[in-house]
Design a protein around this motif. Structure first.
Motif, short mmCIF file in Angstrom:
data_model
loop_
_atom_site.label_atom_id
_atom_site.label_comp_id
_atom_site.label_asym_id
_atom_site.label_seq_id
_atom_site.Cartn_x
_atom_site.Cartn_y
_atom_site.Cartn_z
N THR A 11 -23.22 30.56 18.51
CA THR A 11 -23.68 30.66 17.13
C THR A 11 -24.63 29.51 16.84
O THR A 11 -24.61 28.49 17.54
N SER A 14 -21.94 25.68 12.75
CA SER A 14 -20.49 25.67 12.71
C SER A 14 -19.96 26.68 11.69
O SER A 14 -18.91 27.29 11.90
N GLY A 17 -19.91 29.84 13.33
CA GLY A 17 -18.82 29.78 14.30
C GLY A 17 -17.48 30.06 13.65
O GLY A 17 -16.63 30.76 14.21
N VAL A 67 -14.54 28.88 19.92
CA VAL A 67 -15.96 29.08 19.60
C VAL A 67 -16.70 27.75 19.63
O VAL A 67 -17.81 27.65 20.18
N ASN A 71 -19.82 26.47 22.10
CA ASN A 71 -21.09 26.02 21.54
C ASN A 71 -21.33 24.54 21.76
O ASN A 71 -22.23 23.96 21.15
#
Length: 76
Positions: A11, A14, A17, A67, A71
């Protein structure tokens, strides 16, 4: 290649995310209990159950951690 409901964990932000973490959590519930009728019927059972709500928050937090790690914690 087939269409996937989860093409990537990557993504841009955040916030995106976190939204993905919520989606992961909701999808897990739908896959575990595929009947929308049953999910709707039992919703009242946990809607005011603070323990259940805390447990849900934990599941979202676990998915958000996954996630975030994927990332690189937003490439910091």
């Amino acid at each position: 290649m087939t269409d996937s409901w989860l093409p990537t964990l990557l993504t841009e932000t955040s916030e995106e995310g976190y939204a993905l973490a919520v989606r992961l959590s909701r999808t897990a519930v739908k896959l575990t209990q595929p009947s929308a009728e049953v999910r709707e019927r039992v919703r009242a059972d946990y809607a005011e159950d603070f323990g259940a709500l805390i447990a849900i928050s934990h599941v979202v937090a676990t998915n958000f951690h996954t996630v975030a790690a994927a990332n690189g914690f937003w490439r910091s």
